[in-house]
Design an enzyme around this catalytic site. Structure first.
Site, PDB file in Angstrom:
ATOM      1  CD  GLU A 133      -2.788  -1.103   2.280  1.00  0.00           C
ATOM      2  OE1 GLU A 133      -3.965  -0.984   2.112  1.00  0.00           O
ATOM      3  OE2 GLU A 133      -2.354  -1.013   3.290  1.00  0.00           O
ATOM      4  NE  ARG A 303      -3.875   5.793   3.636  1.00  0.00           N
ATOM      5  CZ  ARG A 303      -4.493   4.848   4.275  1.00  0.00           C
ATOM      6  NH1 ARG A 303      -4.793   5.257   5.843  1.00  0.00           N
ATOM      7  NH2 ARG A 303      -4.281   3.614   4.068  1.00  0.00           N
ATOM      8  CG  HIS A 364      -8.940   6.530   6.455  1.00  0.00           C
ATOM      9  ND1 HIS A 364     -10.036   5.747   6.261  1.00  0.00           N
ATOM     10  CD2 HIS A 364      -7.807   5.919   6.347  1.00  0.00           C
ATOM     11  CE1 HIS A 364      -9.395   4.507   6.238  1.00  0.00           C
ATOM     12  NE2 HIS A 364      -8.185   4.379   6.455  1.00  0.00           N
ATOM     13  NE  ARG A 399      -3.643   5.030  10.089  1.00  0.00           N
ATOM     14  CZ  ARG A 399      -4.300   4.172   9.021  1.00  0.00           C
ATOM     15  NH1 ARG A 399      -3.720   2.828   8.986  1.00  0.00           N
ATOM     16  NH2 ARG A 399      -5.320   4.505   8.389  1.00  0.00           N
TER      17      ARG A 399
HETATM   18  C1  SIN Z   1      -7.035   1.119   3.007  1.00  0.00           C
HETATM   19  O1  SIN Z   1      -7.274  -0.146   2.819  1.00  0.00           O
HETATM   20  O2  SIN Z   1      -6.754   1.552   1.892  1.00  0.00           O
HETATM   21  C2  SIN Z   1      -7.100   1.561   4.304  1.00  0.00           C
HETATM   22  C3  SIN Z   1      -6.104   0.827   5.246  1.00  0.00           C
HETATM   23  C4  SIN Z   1      -5.433   1.877   6.233  1.00  0.00           C
HETATM   24  O3  SIN Z   1      -6.190   2.793   6.637  1.00  0.00           O
HETATM   25  O4  SIN Z   1      -4.544   1.581   6.669  1.00  0.00           O
END
Ligand code: SIN
Length: 547
Positions: A133, A303, A364, A399
């Site tokens: 990710e 992110r 989020h 985060r």
């Molecule tokens: C996601 O699956 O994109 C969110 C995972 C997260 O917030 O760590």
């Protein structure tokens, strides 16, 4: 210490006199990954554990987690590499010791969860399947049910808790306020239970330790990935009890949330970063891949970088969303790897196998919260915090993806170890007769739109000043009824005020805090954390430089 926001908050709010009483060694408020794994581990020391939860056990944010749990368990990966990615994502504001604990204790925490019965996806050779990710330089995310990691984790923990007769659970129990003894040590908590029989209405739990594990505060904003219950209750309770909170300005906006139209409010469907990890990419209206040239990791940049780039696109073009192109993944990957997202997209009329997905950022995750040490202790004796409502310092200004479930596991275990040897013995809770000053339930909706408008992804001194003025006006909307909805509205209002106040104070752009009027990071003045407290109805802040 400066006092820069003089608006009175809700003052000292207290519950009406309790109509029933119970007791436990440890009361845990919240039933997500942090609360339930702590309950299970505290039982190993034979403590009498009570878990209280606002609605039902699996209603919190854990169940909704899609991506997974980050841990350095893959070939060639090491805790040091995980540490480095976490520190980079946190933009120089992480607590280095907390991050070290997270990444070194992470692999064992994941193993323990698997031993408890959580069934993670495996590759062809039977090893845990790992994905990537944003912000991770390695495939490091363990997942379950494709994109249903939270649901599986929640299932496994709930079944273990239900099998342990030593853990008592009270559902439909909103935690109201802390109880204190004569020395001002925490001696329990009051609850408003919507139940039957003897435990109905306002009651008190006498306990030797209270652990707040209430999850997030996304409902402070108009659009969020968080469920209905995420109203920042733990942070508000801690503030009223005299605890310090930190990093409140760092609310993370997830870049890819399914866009449901301009009027859509409340919880919105998440489209996991893992979809980009498996090859999907962002495009603008003209089909141009705009993440190239913005960051070396392009669509898999941390992110905050991706959320800002999307917002920039939306501002420049006037479009209400951008697009996620996941067509190359093909039907089989969508069905097997992302069944939850596939279903929710189709439910809203988008078929990601053949169509672009409209996405926009939404609130989020709270990287800040109740300030704790490495054993989950707050500055208030007997009060602990764990999981999203806590601020251990592992997230800094932003985060790293999939570090949140991990944080819940690792720090629950640390708190359990601490409680096993250092449980306090407070005196009897002192009655406190001050009257509650709650806000009407309608305030909640106004707070959410005010926050999204002025304290959302993009902020400025002007927008934050406007936000704080509006929050001050809303303070006069007092409720005559001390109902659950009034408590929630009051909590949302308090938490929003602390977010907006810290965001106004931090005059720079860093991580998930983006100031239009101070567009660059300012290491000279702002390599510092903002701690805040509620003092006589006002927000008091302390700026604490990082050495
Ligand atoms: C996601 O699956 O994109 C969110 C995972 C997260 O917030 O760590």
């Amino acid at each position: 210490m400066s006092i820069f926001a003089r608006q009175p908050l809700a003052g000292r709010l207290l519950a009406p006199a309790p109509g029933w009483t119970t007791s436990a060694d440890v009361v845990i408020v919240g039933s997500g990954i942090a609360g339930l794994s702590l309950a299970l581990q505290a039982r190993r020391s034979d403590l009498k554990v009570l878990v209280v939860t606002k609605t039902v056990l699996d209603a919190g944010a854990t169940r909704w987690a899609q991506g997974g749990i980050a841990a350095a368990v893959g070939p060639g990966d090491t805790p040091e590499q995980h540490e480095s990615d976490t520190l980079i994502a946190g933009v120089d504001l992480c607590d280095v010791q907390a991050v070290h604990a997270l990444v070194t204790e992470g692999p064992t925490a994941l193993e323990n969860l698997i031993a408890l019965g959580a069934d993670f996806d495996r590759d062809a050779s039977g090893d845990i399947a790992l994905t990537r990710e944003g912000g991770h330089h390695r495939d490091r995310i363990a997942h379950a049910g494709g994109d249903a990691t939270g649901a599986e984790v929640s299932r496994a923990l709930i079944s273990a808790v239900q099998a342990d007769v030593g853990i008592e659970v009270i559902e439909h129990a909103l935690a109201l306020d802390l109880l204190f003894d004569d020395r001002r040590a925490v001696a329990g908590i009051t609850l408003h239970v919507i139940g039957e029989g003897t435990r109905d209405g306002v009651g008190a739990v006498h306990a030797r330790a209270v652990v707040l594990a209430t999850g997030g505060l996304g409902q402070t904003f108009a659009q969020t990935t968080n469920p209905e219950v995420s109203t920042g209750d733990g942070v508000a309770i801690a503030l009223r009890g005299g605890a310090t909170v930190a990093d409140m300005e760092f609310v993370q906006f997830h870049p890819t949330v399914l866009w449901l139209g301009p009027g859509s409010r409340g919880q919105q469907p998440l489209v996991s970063e893992a979809v980009r990890g498996e090859g999907a990419f962002l495009v603008d209206d003209a089909g141009r891949r705009f993440m190239h040239g913005i960051h070396e990791m392009a669509d898999l940049a941390p992110r905050d970088v991706v959320a800002k780039a999307i917002m920039q696109q939306m501002i420049e073009t006037g479009a209400p969303h951008v697009w996620l192109d996941g067509r190359e993944l093909g039907q089989e990957v969508w069905e097997n790897r992302f069944p939850t997202i596939l279903e929710s997209c189709r439910l809203h009329g988008v078929d990601p196998v053949t169509e672009l997905i409209p996405v926009a950022p939404a609130a989020h995750y709270a990287s800040g919260g109740i300030l704790t040490d490495l054993s989950g202790r707050t500055n208030v004796e007997g009060l602990y915090a764990c999981g999203e409502c806590a601020c251990t310092g592992v997230h800094g200004a932003n985060r790293l993806a999939s570090n949140s479930l991990l944080e819940g596991l690792v720090f629950a275990s640390r708190i359990a170890q601490h409680l096993a040897t250092d449980l306090a013995s407070p005196g009897e809770p002192k009655p406190d007769e001050r009257v509650p000053a709650l806000l009407t339930p309608e305030v909640r909706e106004h707070v959410a739109s005010t926050m999204t408008d002025g304290a959302g992804v993009l902020r400025s001194r002007r927008s934050l000043g406007r936000t704080l003025s509006r929050l001050l006006e809303l303070r006069s909307w007092q409720s005559q009824q001390p109902c659950v909805e009034a408590w929630e509205a009051t909590n949302v209002h308090s938490v929003a005020t602390f977010i907006a106040a810290a965001a106004r104070e931090r005059e720079e752009t860093r991580g998930s805090h983006w100031r239009e009027d101070f567009p660059e990071p300012d290491d000279l003045h702002w390599r510092a954390r903002i701690n805040s407290q509620l003092v006589e109805g006002t927000v008091h802040t302390t700026v604490r430089p990082i050495s």
